[in-house]
Design a protein around this motif. Structure first.
Motif, short mmCIF file in Angstrom:
data_model
loop_
_atom_site.label_atom_id
_atom_site.label_comp_id
_atom_site.label_asym_id
_atom_site.label_seq_id
_atom_site.Cartn_x
_atom_site.Cartn_y
_atom_site.Cartn_z
N PHE A 109 0.83 -1.20 0.00
CA PHE A 109 0.00 0.00 0.00
C PHE A 109 0.86 1.26 0.00
O PHE A 109 0.60 2.21 -0.75
CB PHE A 109 -0.92 -0.01 1.21
N ASN A 110 1.91 1.28 0.82
CA ASN A 110 2.79 2.45 0.86
C ASN A 110 3.53 2.63 -0.46
O ASN A 110 3.69 3.76 -0.94
CB ASN A 110 3.80 2.30 2.00
N LEU A 111 3.94 1.52 -1.06
CA LEU A 111 4.64 1.61 -2.34
C LEU A 111 3.73 2.12 -3.45
O LEU A 111 4.13 2.98 -4.25
CB LEU A 111 5.21 0.24 -2.70
N SER A 112 2.50 1.61 -3.49
CA SER A 112 1.56 2.06 -4.52
C SER A 112 1.19 3.53 -4.33
O SER A 112 1.01 4.27 -5.29
CB SER A 112 0.31 1.19 -4.50
N ARG A 113 1.09 3.97 -3.07
CA ARG A 113 0.77 5.36 -2.81
C ARG A 113 1.89 6.28 -3.25
O ARG A 113 1.65 7.35 -3.85
CB ARG A 113 0.47 5.55 -1.32
N ARG A 114 3.13 5.89 -2.99
CA ARG A 114 4.26 6.70 -3.44
C ARG A 114 4.36 6.72 -4.96
O ARG A 114 4.68 7.75 -5.56
CB ARG A 114 5.55 6.15 -2.82
N PHE A 115 4.10 5.57 -5.57
CA PHE A 115 4.15 5.52 -7.04
C PHE A 115 3.06 6.38 -7.66
O PHE A 115 3.30 7.09 -8.65
CB PHE A 115 4.00 4.07 -7.50
N GLN A 116 1.87 6.36 -7.08
CA GLN A 116 0.78 7.20 -7.58
C GLN A 116 1.10 8.68 -7.37
O GLN A 116 0.77 9.52 -8.23
CB GLN A 116 -0.52 6.83 -6.87
N HIS A 117 1.75 9.01 -6.28
CA HIS A 117 2.16 10.40 -6.05
C HIS A 117 3.16 10.85 -7.09
O HIS A 117 3.10 12.00 -7.59
CB HIS A 117 2.76 10.53 -4.65
N LEU A 118 4.07 9.97 -7.47
CA LEU A 118 5.04 10.29 -8.52
C LEU A 118 4.34 10.49 -9.85
O LEU A 118 4.68 11.42 -10.61
CB LEU A 118 6.09 9.18 -8.62
N LEU A 119 3.36 9.65 -10.17
CA LEU A 119 2.62 9.81 -11.42
C LEU A 119 1.84 11.12 -11.44
O LEU A 119 1.77 11.79 -12.48
CB LEU A 119 1.66 8.63 -11.62
N ASP A 120 1.27 11.50 -10.31
CA ASP A 120 0.54 12.76 -10.24
C ASP A 120 1.45 13.96 -10.48
O ASP A 120 1.03 14.95 -11.09
CB ASP A 120 -0.15 12.90 -8.87
N LYS A 121 2.69 13.87 -10.03
CA LYS A 121 3.63 14.96 -10.25
C LYS A 121 4.08 15.03 -11.70
O LYS A 121 4.51 16.09 -12.18
CB LYS A 121 4.85 14.79 -9.34
#
Length: 218
Positions: free
Chosen positions: A45-57
């Motif tokens: 969950f933490n990894l997917s959240r960080r990856f999604q944050h990177l995609l949003d940026k």
């Protein structure tokens, strides 16, 4: 009832000690660390959240995203050229990219299957922006991910099926021509262009100047 001496000179019943020890043993599982499955799920969950944050940026950086995609494409092409194989993987990748391109060029709601006018056909019609069935960011993301997966597959000899690559290239070109011809006929029939280059834009300055001219005439 048996008594047990404790620090400070007092005595406590044995039943009290047994009940307290049993309650402590009952509460011990809650104090233990989480199970391995819960730890793995939390880590995912933490990894997917960080990856999604990177995609949003990355969303507003269109040019840099597509330059990175071009770099991945060149790396994959160099890999296939050096190993001189994995043409069936490239053919499957080409079919997948063609499907993505059709989704990128198609409207979100196909006017062929609806009665209401979705796109303006006259200058007096209400402005309706072109909404793609496959948005630009998702189009870029799927292409980049597809090239990365195909690059990883080139390290497994099981996917290196011996084929005559000119035949695969000919099949793909024929499929591309037939598919794009159908898509262009669909564009002409329903009068829409899936690009915004060269289209007329309206801003507040032009509208205000037009209103001023009309007031002067009155």
């Amino acid at each position: 009832m048996e008594t047990v001496p404790v620090a400070g000179g007092g005595v406590v019943g044995a039943e009290t000690l047994s009940s307290s020890s049993s309650s402590a043993s009952a509460a011990s599982p809650e104090l233990l660390s989480s199970s391995p499955e819960e730890i793995v799920n939390q880590w995912k969950f933490n990894l997917s959240r960080r990856f999604q944050h990177l995609l949003d940026k990355l969303v507003p950086h269109i040019l840099y995203r597509w330059l990175g995609c071009l770099g991945v494409l060149l790396i994959y092409a160099l890999r296939v050229y050096l190993v001189e194989g994995f043409y069936i993987v490239t053919y499957g990748l080409g079919i997948y990219l063609l499907n993505l391109l059709i989704g990128f060029l198609s409207p979100q709601i196909d006017p062929e299957y609806t009665d209401a006018p979705l796109l303006p056909t006259h200058g007096s019609d209400e402005f309706r922006p072109f909404v793609r069935r496959l948005p630009e960011f998702k189009f870029w993301y799927c292409i980049t991910k597809a090239f990365c997966i195909a690059f990883v597959l080139t390290f497994f000899r099981a996917f290196d099926v011996p084929v005559f690559w000119p035949i695969l290239l000919f099949y793909w070109l024929m499929l591309f021509v037939m598919t794009m011809r159908k898509q262009i006929m669909h564009m002409v029939k329903y009068r829409y262009v899936p690009f915004s280059f060269g289209k007329q834009r309206y801003d507040g300055k032009r509208s205000s100047s037009t209103e001023d001219a009309s007031l002067l005439k009155d």
